[in-house]
Write a protein that holds these residues in place. Sequence first.
Motif, PDB file in Angstrom:
ATOM      1  N   GLU A   1      -8.985 -11.731   7.444  1.00  0.00           N
ATOM      2  CA  GLU A   1      -8.029 -11.788   6.848  1.00  0.00           C
ATOM      3  C   GLU A   1      -7.260 -13.253   6.633  1.00  0.00           C
ATOM      4  OE1 GLU A   1      -6.635  -9.626   4.930  1.00  0.00           O
ATOM      5  OE2 GLU A   1      -7.656  -7.677   5.098  1.00  0.00           O
TER       6      GLU A   1
ATOM      7  N   LYS B   1      -0.863 -16.736   7.068  1.00  0.00           N
ATOM      8  CA  LYS B   1      -2.012 -16.245   6.467  1.00  0.00           C
ATOM      9  C   LYS B   1      -2.387 -16.872   5.284  1.00  0.00           C
ATOM     10  CE  LYS B   1      -3.684 -11.690   4.412  1.00  0.00           C
ATOM     11  NZ  LYS B   1      -4.489 -12.423   3.285  1.00  0.00           N
TER      12      LYS B   1
ATOM     13  N   ILE C   1      -0.035  -5.966   4.951  1.00  0.00           N
ATOM     14  CA  ILE C   1      -1.146  -6.556   3.961  1.00  0.00           C
ATOM     15  C   ILE C   1      -1.391  -5.590   2.821  1.00  0.00           C
ATOM     16  CG2 ILE C   1      -3.462  -7.328   3.771  1.00  0.00           C
ATOM     17  CD1 ILE C   1      -3.366  -8.238   6.653  1.00  0.00           C
TER      18      ILE C   1
ATOM     19  N   HIS D   1      -0.348  -6.036  10.343  1.00  0.00           N
ATOM     20  CA  HIS D   1      -1.421  -5.563   9.281  1.00  0.00           C
ATOM     21  C   HIS D   1      -0.877  -4.775   8.321  1.00  0.00           C
ATOM     22  CE1 HIS D   1      -4.161  -7.451  12.487  1.00  0.00           C
ATOM     23  NE2 HIS D   1      -5.079  -7.643  11.353  1.00  0.00           N
TER      24      HIS D   1
END
Length: 414
Positions: A383, A62, A412, A409
Motif C-alpha cells: 500500500e 501513503k 483505505i 487500514h
Amino acid sequence: MKLKKHLLYFGFCFLVSTTIFAQTSEKLVAGMSLERLQRYDAFLQKEIDDHIIPGVVSLIVKDGKVIEYRALGFSNAVDKVPMKQDDLFYMQSMTKPIMTVAFMMLYEEGHFLLTDPVSKYIPEFKNMRVAKDVNQGANGETDSLASQITIAQILSHTSGMTHGLATTALDRDFRMKYYGMPFPKNIQELVIKATKIPLVGQPGKQWNYSASPDVLSALIEKFSGMSTADFLQERLFKPLGMINTGYNLTDAQAARVVKVHRNSPDGSLILTTNQPKTSGNVIWFGTHSLFSTAKDYMEFCQMLLNEGKWKGKQFLSRKTLELMISNHVGDMYEKRIPDRKGEGFGLGFAVLENVTGSQVLGDKGLYFWSGANNTHFFINPKEKLIAIMLTQKDPHTIYYHTKMRQLIHQAIVD
C-alpha cells in the motif's frame, strides 16, 4: 426549447457531480478517507482522556503524501505540558531496526557473510555454554554448543541469547550480570560480558527476543573502524536528515524529550522514577538508547519503503531489503509469541506472513517493530503506507500496533 431544457439538465447534473467530486476529493488523500481516519484519532484521544497514555505524536504517510501529522495530549501529563510534533522520544527497541540497517550496509561492502560464526570476529563467543534448565539460573548445569552462533542468528534472534526480560531465573541473572556492575567502558566490553552467561537454548533452535543487536553494534565498530555513534551519524542520520536522532542530545533537544509515564495505583498518570539520560552516554547500545522524533524516524522508514534509496542516495540494495523482510525463522516466532499468529521474523523486523492467520488488517510483507515505552511503527510496501505512533508509557503492549493496523487500514477506500 426542448434542447435547451436538456442542456440545462445536463449542465445541472455536471455541476452536481463535480461538486460532489470536489467535496469527496477534499476528504481523500492518496486513497485514504480522512473521515474514516478520524476513528483512529478518536481512539488515541480516548486513550489520553482515560489517562492510559499521556499523549501521542501520530505520523502517517501513503504514496509519499502526508496523511496525518498531529500531536495530541501531553508530553508531561503531570505538569500538563502540551505534546508537540517535534518532541523527542526515547525510542528503546525501535533502535534495533536502525542498527540492523547500519549493519547490513557493511554486509553489502563485503565485510562478512551471514553464515560466518560470530566467534570469527569476537573469539569469546566460541566457547559459550547452553543452560540445561533456565530455571536454575546462570550457575545451573550447562551443555556445550552444538554449533557456533552465526551472524544470521544474531540478526534474527535465534542465537539462543536472551534480553533479560522474561521471568526465568536465567533472565533474572542475565539482567543483573549484563546490565549490572562493573559497568563496561564501551559496547565491546558489554558484549563480552554476554558470553559469560549461558544461552537459553542451542543456536538456531528457537526464536528468543534478545540483546543480540548489541553484538551488531560491537561488530559495526570492528568492521568500520568507527564508533557506532559516529557510523550512524555519518552513514545514516546526516544523509537522511535525521537531525534530532542520537544517543546524546543538546540542551535544546533535551528540553523537548517526552517524559516516561506509568499509572499509579489510583489510575492516574505519574512520571517513572528513572527518566532516560540525555547526555553523557558512552555505551552505543544496539538494543535501545537512541532518541528520535516522528519526522526523523519517518525519513528512515521512507528510505526503507523506497527500496533503500532516499534523498538521492542508495543506502541499501533492493535485494538486501528483500532478504531482510523475508521470514527467516519459520514458525518459531509464532511458537514463542502465541498471540502473534501469522507473523514471522526477518533480519531486524517482525514480518506479516499470513493476513488471515493474524486476523488483523494488513498485507503479506508488512513489517514492523516497537519500543518498550510504546513507540510503534509499521511499513506496508503493497500500500506504500507508513504509520508511526509515539508515546512514552510503561509498560509496553503490542495492543497499539494491532489498533494501528486495524484503524489505519480501514481508512483505505480507493
